[in-house]
Design an enzyme around this catalytic site. Sequence first.
Site, PDB file in Angstrom:
ATOM      1  N   LYS A 294      22.904  33.022  -1.951  1.00 47.98           N
ATOM      2  CA  LYS A 294      23.460  31.988  -2.475  1.00 47.98           C
ATOM      3  C   LYS A 294      24.768  32.009  -2.747  1.00 47.98           C
ATOM      4  O   LYS A 294      25.536  31.116  -2.922  1.00 47.98           O
ATOM      5  CB  LYS A 294      22.493  31.842  -3.966  1.00 47.98           C
TER       6      LYS A 294
ATOM      7  N   ASN B 147      19.502  35.447 -12.819  1.00 48.25           N
ATOM      8  CA  ASN B 147      19.373  35.954 -14.411  1.00 48.25           C
ATOM      9  C   ASN B 147      19.790  34.782 -15.421  1.00 48.25           C
ATOM     10  O   ASN B 147      19.355  34.733 -16.406  1.00 48.25           O
ATOM     11  CB  ASN B 147      19.964  37.166 -14.618  1.00 48.25           C
TER      12      ASN B 147
ATOM     13  N   LYS C 183      15.831  41.465   3.799  1.00 43.95           N
ATOM     14  CA  LYS C 183      16.139  40.838   2.516  1.00 43.95           C
ATOM     15  C   LYS C 183      14.543  41.029   1.895  1.00 43.95           C
ATOM     16  O   LYS C 183      13.707  40.099   2.449  1.00 43.95           O
ATOM     17  CB  LYS C 183      16.472  39.298   2.361  1.00 43.95           C
TER      18      LYS C 183
ATOM     19  N   LYS D 149      29.036  38.326  -3.090  1.00 43.38           N
ATOM     20  CA  LYS D 149      30.190  37.500  -4.100  1.00 43.38           C
ATOM     21  C   LYS D 149      31.607  37.677  -3.875  1.00 43.38           C
ATOM     22  O   LYS D 149      32.223  36.858  -3.503  1.00 43.38           O
ATOM     23  CB  LYS D 149      29.957  38.131  -5.665  1.00 43.38           C
TER      24      LYS D 149
END
Lengths: 309, 309
Positions: free
Chosen positions: A211, A10, A127, A273
């Site tokens: 990522k 984003n 995914k 994360k």
Amino acid sequence: MRVVVALGGNALSPPGGTGTVEEMRESLTTAAAALASLVEDGHSLVLTHGNGPQVGRLLLQQERAASDVPPMPMDVCGALSQGQLGYLVAQALDNALRHRRLPARVLSLVTQVVVDGRSPAFRRPSKPVGPSYELPEAQAIAQASGHVFAVQPDGRWRRVVASPKPLRIVEEAPLRALVDAGHVVVAAGGGGVPVVEHRGQLHGVEAVVDKDRTAGLLAVAVGADLLMVLTEVSRVQVGYGTAEARSLSSLTVAEASAWLKAGEFPEGSMGPKIEACVGFVRAGGAAAIGALSEAAAVLAGDAGTRLLP
Amino acid sequence: MRVVVALGGNALSPPGGTGTVEEMRESLTTAAAALASLVEDGHSLVLTHGNGPQVGRLLLQQERAASDVPPMPMDVCGALSQGQLGYLVAQALDNALRHRRLPARVLSLVTQVVVDGRSPAFRRPSKPVGPSYELPEAQAIAQASGHVFAVQPDGRWRRVVASPKPLRIVEEAPLRALVDAGHVVVAAGGGGVPVVEHRGQLHGVEAVVDKDRTAGLLAVAVGADLLMVLTEVSRVQVGYGTAEARSLSSLTVAEASAWLKAGEFPEGSMGPKIEACVGFVRAGGAAAIGALSEAAAVLAGDAGTRLLP
């Protein structure tokens, strides 16, 4: 301090946007200003970023032209997006550094990431990538392409691919050399182009790599002091949506691991994360999660959520 | 010897092919074997390549999905192709080096090239890009997009964009550092992403840069000993298509310049190759044009056409 920054998709093009390059450049100018402050404060940056919305658009374009142009497999789509975003991100950040008359220059590296070809992720692709469809259209595309589709929470269907764990960054040595030489490097965009190693040869695979997970690996590879995962939320929350919801200024690796196991952090967003941060703190580094707009304060420990050993 | 190699687009996907990734990988495996021999002989390589057919396919995909996904400008298309081809080229060559147990690793750099925004090329766009159309369709697209179209020798219409001269490679310093460190670098694919510099800031422009011209610049930038332009023909010809046609094993800069002026070498193919070689020889380097399949012999001076001071 040497800092690996992972930027959410984003930050590259706003959610709900139409995906024009002007929109992307605008988002990136904002992101670049926040990141340039870190370089101005004397820190050395390695930048990685998501590519979900951009690869989604590439897949849609490929599908629309499929009768005339053969669609590319997922590894090549990842590489396409690395070129596109690597260019736009590097240019935006470099311009921000030039504006402040900082000598560090920014460059982007096409980056491959080795995954395990025998990972169970390949047997159970999960995914979602690309556009969503009603069932009949999904079935037609699945028959023509051999792609696997899965129903999503909203009842529509999306193509799903494997998302195996990243094991090793192929371009680790030159990447490290560039960072050592004082360059700001954009690397492993979209989690890196997924490849498997077989008899000493590298081969692209139909997969995407998370990522944030790759950011954790990147932090180890470049000997970072800090892994900083920047997103829209200013702090990690627990008890999200309940009366006991609270934002955390810090959490220990032990707490984070327990909450991860308990399913406190959703797989598609905060989970990887936290996982990446836990991994890097266990490897002896420091890690924080916070808002891109507060990057300097997150780095200083005055904002965001810090992971503690 | 430090060698800059410029590869034609046909080394990446065969002319008349359908553009599948399998086809590209097959072409690249052949190219990689020829190039790996140079590395095996102890030479240091910097590789650049065309992107015409690949950008053409991207433009077609973008057009087909234009109602849902905003098409990207030419600078971003160039960057997309650098990601795609940079990945495929680097992987193919790296695998060839691994196969021969050579320690040099290959990596790809997203590369911007500065052009002059006031170049007359922008007032008279002439380089055809993307698919060809019958007049009514070209007119409709021109009206909707603002793109400029020009009639081609076959009577069909294609979009044309500016092809200004490259002035400077933005990533010159890190590129040189990587080559000095012993890496094989793929850079400035498709001639580089065209940008202009305005008040110290870089901005992408709607243009393409000729890959051979950029190769000449690249050779200067990395301090190459030899610029080698590899293509399908084994030697430069003069008098092409006439009774006096002959292949040249060498030609002097003075001869080349005279023939260039006389229009002996077509603008779209041999012209920029000769120009790039002339420029590099004038700058004190050596230059040759020859067939990819004879790369080692061209380097040794036993095949191809050598440019003499």
